[in-house]
Design an enzyme around this catalytic site. Structure first.
Site, PDB file in Angstrom:
ATOM      1  N   SER A   1       5.409   9.608  10.498  1.00  0.00           N
ATOM      2  CA  SER A   1       6.560  10.111   9.625  1.00  0.00           C
ATOM      3  C   SER A   1       5.750  10.434   8.157  1.00  0.00           C
ATOM      4  O   SER A   1       6.232  10.905   7.245  1.00  0.00           O
ATOM      5  CB  SER A   1       7.260   8.775   9.285  1.00  0.00           C
ATOM      6  OG  SER A   1       6.490   7.826   8.460  1.00  0.00           O
TER       7      SER A   1
ATOM      8  N   ASP B   1       3.414  -0.801  12.957  1.00  0.00           N
ATOM      9  CA  ASP B   1       2.173  -1.473  12.055  1.00  0.00           C
ATOM     10  C   ASP B   1       2.127  -2.915  12.408  1.00  0.00           C
ATOM     11  O   ASP B   1       0.966  -3.563  12.070  1.00  0.00           O
ATOM     12  CB  ASP B   1       2.225  -1.172  10.451  1.00  0.00           C
ATOM     13  CG  ASP B   1       1.310   0.184  10.059  1.00  0.00           C
ATOM     14  OD1 ASP B   1       0.679   0.892  10.999  1.00  0.00           O
ATOM     15  OD2 ASP B   1       1.595   0.253   9.070  1.00  0.00           O
TER      16      ASP B   1
ATOM     17  N   ARG C   1      -8.361  11.690  12.767  1.00  0.00           N
ATOM     18  CA  ARG C   1      -6.859  11.664  12.953  1.00  0.00           C
ATOM     19  C   ARG C   1      -6.121  12.928  12.887  1.00  0.00           C
ATOM     20  O   ARG C   1      -6.509  13.952  11.844  1.00  0.00           O
ATOM     21  CB  ARG C   1      -6.451  10.684  11.941  1.00  0.00           C
ATOM     22  CG  ARG C   1      -6.880   9.263  12.182  1.00  0.00           C
ATOM     23  CD  ARG C   1      -6.819   8.104  11.385  1.00  0.00           C
ATOM     24  NE  ARG C   1      -5.217   7.650  11.075  1.00  0.00           N
ATOM     25  CZ  ARG C   1      -4.535   7.034  10.294  1.00  0.00           C
ATOM     26  NH1 ARG C   1      -5.279   6.154   9.358  1.00  0.00           N
ATOM     27  NH2 ARG C   1      -3.261   6.826  10.293  1.00  0.00           N
TER      28      ARG C   1
ATOM     29  N   ARG D   1       2.643   6.084  -2.907  1.00  0.00           N
ATOM     30  CA  ARG D   1       3.851   7.040  -3.105  1.00  0.00           C
ATOM     31  C   ARG D   1       3.793   7.007  -4.706  1.00  0.00           C
ATOM     32  O   ARG D   1       4.166   8.054  -5.144  1.00  0.00           O
ATOM     33  CB  ARG D   1       5.038   6.385  -2.430  1.00  0.00           C
ATOM     34  CG  ARG D   1       4.959   6.682  -0.940  1.00  0.00           C
ATOM     35  CD  ARG D   1       6.399   6.147  -0.099  1.00  0.00           C
ATOM     36  NE  ARG D   1       6.464   6.550   0.962  1.00  0.00           N
ATOM     37  CZ  ARG D   1       5.801   6.279   2.091  1.00  0.00           C
ATOM     38  NH1 ARG D   1       4.736   5.314   1.730  1.00  0.00           N
ATOM     39  NH2 ARG D   1       5.858   6.847   3.340  1.00  0.00           N
TER      40      ARG D   1
ATOM     41  N   LYS E   1       0.878  -1.351  -0.039  1.00  0.00           N
ATOM     42  CA  LYS E   1       0.007  -0.059   0.082  1.00  0.00           C
ATOM     43  C   LYS E   1       0.877   1.387  -0.074  1.00  0.00           C
ATOM     44  O   LYS E   1       0.738   2.186  -0.936  1.00  0.00           O
ATOM     45  CB  LYS E   1      -0.895   0.013   1.235  1.00  0.00           C
ATOM     46  CG  LYS E   1      -1.659   1.276   1.351  1.00  0.00           C
ATOM     47  CD  LYS E   1      -2.204   1.475   2.530  1.00  0.00           C
ATOM     48  CE  LYS E   1      -1.247   1.916   3.732  1.00  0.00           C
ATOM     49  NZ  LYS E   1      -1.644   2.426   5.117  1.00  0.00           N
ATOM     50  N   SER E   2       1.824   1.391   0.774  1.00  0.00           N
ATOM     51  CA  SER E   2       2.665   2.491   1.223  1.00  0.00           C
ATOM     52  C   SER E   2       3.491   2.791  -0.247  1.00  0.00           C
ATOM     53  O   SER E   2       3.606   3.819  -0.532  1.00  0.00           O
ATOM     54  CB  SER E   2       3.672   2.099   2.196  1.00  0.00           C
ATOM     55  OG  SER E   2       2.918   1.804   3.241  1.00  0.00           O
TER      56      SER E   2
ATOM     57  N   LYS F   1      -3.608   5.612  15.130  1.00  0.00           N
ATOM     58  CA  LYS F   1      -3.781   4.849  13.986  1.00  0.00           C
ATOM     59  C   LYS F   1      -5.397   4.766  13.432  1.00  0.00           C
ATOM     60  O   LYS F   1      -6.098   5.470  14.328  1.00  0.00           O
ATOM     61  CB  LYS F   1      -3.187   3.766  13.986  1.00  0.00           C
ATOM     62  CG  LYS F   1      -1.590   3.771  14.084  1.00  0.00           C
ATOM     63  CD  LYS F   1      -0.961   4.053  12.773  1.00  0.00           C
ATOM     64  CE  LYS F   1       0.686   4.384  13.139  1.00  0.00           C
ATOM     65  NZ  LYS F   1       1.390   4.067  11.773  1.00  0.00           N
TER      66      LYS F   1
END
Ligand code: DC
Length: 637
Positions: A169, A311, A122, A26, A21-22, A338
């Site tokens: 981050s 995570d 959040r 990106r 996913k990350s 989260k």
């Protein structure tokens, strides 16, 4: 509600899990800002990445997503984006919200950003303060520093920025990602006790692969030059956080899994989870493009900081009760922000299972113990649902209340979990009977179930039940989401010949001409199939076996069934039999049957086919007892 069936045998599986996913999110941002086209392969298709694709399309970016091929082609804009007409909707996706906000710096018009209740709650404050320092005006429609909000980058003034890294981050990653498209070079200084640093390394590594120049002058100081990005083909690694559940399951059950598409050069920090498993006693082998984890003995307890890979903290929690000693996770106080307050969620749910668990200032402690059955609340948090599923593989009676939240990052999670059960399925007394409509499957299956003293499941009746509910709700049978949702909320039960759907007796309705005419469309819906497959497997596992009749039982539902039978007959013979049963015109039935055969055999998900090692029985000129005897001879060998 999803009941987790425990493993009957240690798993031994090689898995193709979805892309990261990350990395996907990106890559989507970078590709959209790049000059030229980018082709992403092994991309993740899940709620969070679909949210990103939708938002980027609102900036006029052309994105061609091909889900079956797992590819996404993006035509880059060289940083020149259109102003979106409507408010952007980030769903529940934290990366989408955060990566989209700095795009406002590249646009001289207001943009509005909003999302689900969970993302509204959040924090975004540090990121918004940084954008404000760059001249981006921020106006809140709800709570200050939270979505929904409006950003206006008309008065952009590039200057060096200090940003705090102790909440997430993602703030720095978000700012870095747009920086090559700013008019001047920019320097960021990360302040505080920064969390999840590997994600910043991932961001920089990916930016550089698309031609950006990022200098790290001293620790925590990053200078980005105004080079823009250059589009390219880019292959996405398997998601390391998703892989953690399968590594954990193998290690704790003394089984073995191999995960492909990720290896020694991974840019994902969560890959560090395998080092933790290794310290606890698992065997880990890392190859160039695959990782193998096997459990040797009972895992040992551990005390570990998970600041860099938080995570996976719930994953470690999931196997903690089964370890020989205490598991203590530290340095993760920030995960309360989260999708849920994960420390509190883990501890609360562990206690419900009778496990001695407690929260600490910056983490949690879990003592060894055997979990008792209970319903786990998932807090609409995919990682809580996935972690407690792993726990449930070694316990009896664990139920996840809202299992569908896994769709955020891994819609097929439960299908992959089922792969871990394949070894155990070999021990079940399963007789799989497949074949086209009217081939005589039902009479045969009922007779054989009696002979073998097994229970019988008519899986066609399950697809028919969904079709009846679709008709009752007046929904288009080909509407993917709505029909899947109906299936998700359906409760089908059998009492002898009678079928109850959400407590209503629908025995007659499910055989009506209306149902006949739409059931194949409903059965071609992969979402419907995934849910019913899960129910069918669970039904048989809870009974130690059974006679299951359908189209894909031997090929997909139980590929390791004790015996697979494919029953067939000529279309004319099948129509003749149905006509005798119903008194309807044979020609009409023949047309209907041929149409259904065509749809059932040509759909992409589990088409009707003869499974590799099935015995094929043509019933055209045979009596029922002749066919039954032939099958029984094969079953009893
Ligand atoms: O066996 P039947 O005619 O009652 O099945 C009804 C429909 O459901 C038929 O179109 C095929 C579909 N089906 C399926 O796709 N997979 C199964 N396992 C069972 C039925």
């Amino acid at each position: 509600m999803l009941r987790i069936d425990s493993l009957r045998k240690a798993p031994n599986a090689e898995l193709q899990l979805p892309g990261s996913k990350s990395i996907t999110n990106r890559a989507l941002i970078i590709a959209s800002l790049a000059e030229g086209t980018t082709s992403l392969s092994r991309a993740l298709f899940a709620e969070d990445t679909l949210a990103m694709i939708d938002c980027l399309k609102s900036f006029g970016i052309s994105i061609e997503a091909n889900q079956p091929m797992e590819t996404i082609d993006v035509t880059g804009t060289n940083g020149k984006l259109d102003a979106p007409q409507d408010s952007l909707w980030v769903r529940q996706s934290g990366t989408t919200a955060r990566f989209i906000l700095p795009i406002s710096a590249l646009i001289t018009a207001p943009i509005q950003v909003d999302g689900d209740a969970q993302i509204r709650s959040r924090p975004q404050e540090d990121l918004l303060r940084a954008l404000n320092q760059l001249g981006v005006e921020v106006a809140y429609s709800g709570e200050p520093s939270h979505l929904p909000l409006t950003l206006n980058g008309s008065n952009l003034k590039v200057k060096d920025i200090k940003i705090s890294g102790d909440t997430s981050s993602q703030y720095l990653s978000a700012l870095l990602l747009v920086s090559p498209c700013l008019p001047q070079k920019i320097t960021f200084t990360l302040e505080g006790n920064a969390v999840s640093l590997p994600y910043i390394d991932m961001t920089i590594e990916m930016m550089r692969s698309f031609g950006a120049i990022v200098e790290i002058d001293e620790p925590n100081t990053f200078t980005v030059h105004p080079t823009g990005y250059t589009g390219r083909d880019y292959e996405i690694e398997t998601d390391a956080s998703t892989a953690s559940y399968f590594f954990a399951a193998a290690a704790v059950s003394q089984g073995r899994v191999v995960i492909d598409g990720i290896g020694e050069n991974s840019i994902q920090g969560d890959i560090g989870f395998i080092n933790i498993l290794e310290q606890m006693g698992a065997k880990v082998t890392i190859g160039a493009d695959s990782i193998e984890v096997s459990g040797q003995n009972q895992l040992k307890g551990i005390e570990v900081s998970m600041r860099e890979l938080s995570d996976t903290a719930p994953t470690l929690a999931a196997i903690a009760p089964y370890c020989s000693g205490t598991v203590r996770v530290t340095d993760i106080g920030f995960i309360k922000n989260k999708e849920s307050d994960r420390v509190s969620a883990v501890v609360t749910e562990m206690k419900k299972l009778g496990i001695d668990a407690r929260a600490e200032e910056d983490g949690f402690v879990i003592e060894p113990g055997m979990p008792i059955g209970n319903v786990i609340h998932s807090y609409d948090d995919h990682r809580i649902a996935m972690a407690f599923t792993v726990l449930g593989l070694l316990a009896e009676g664990v139920v996840i209340d809202d299992a569908n939240c896994v769709a955020k990052t891994c819609p097929e999670f439960y299908e992959h979990i089922d792969t871990l059960r394949l070894e155990g399925d070999e021990e079940l007394a399963i007789l799989a009977i497949d074949g086209p409509a009217g081939s005589g499957k039902s009479s045969l299956a009922k007779l054989l179930a009696q002979e073998l003293q097994l229970e019988y499941l008519d899986t066609g009746a399950m697809y028919r039940s969904v079709a009846a509910e679709v008709i009752a709700a007046n929904i288009d049978p080909e509407a993917y989401r709505e029909v899947t949702q109906i299936t998700d909320n359906i409760d089908i039960s059998f009492n002898g010949q009678e079928v109850f759907v959400n407590a209503k007796n629908l025995t007659k309705q499910i055989r009506s001409p209306e149902v006949n005419s739409i059931v194949s469309y409903v059965a071609a819906n992969p979402g419907v199939r995934a849910i019913l497959r899960r129910a069918q497997r669970s039904w048989a596992r809870q009974r130690g076996g059974g006679v299951l009749e359908g189209r894909d039982i031997g090929s997909v539902v139980f590929p390791k069934a004790k015996l697979k039978v494919y029953v067939t007959a000529t279309p004319e013979e099948r129509a003749h039999r149905r006509s005798l049963e119903s008194g309807r015109d044979m020609k009409e039935i023949l047309n209907e049957i041929q149409e259904r055969d065509e749809i059932d055999s040509s759909r992409t998900d589990s088409p009707l086919s003869v499974s590799s090692n099935a015995i094929v029985v043509d019933t055209t000129d045979k009596t029922l007892s002749e066919v039954a005897n032939e099958v029984l001879r094969n079953f009893n060998v």
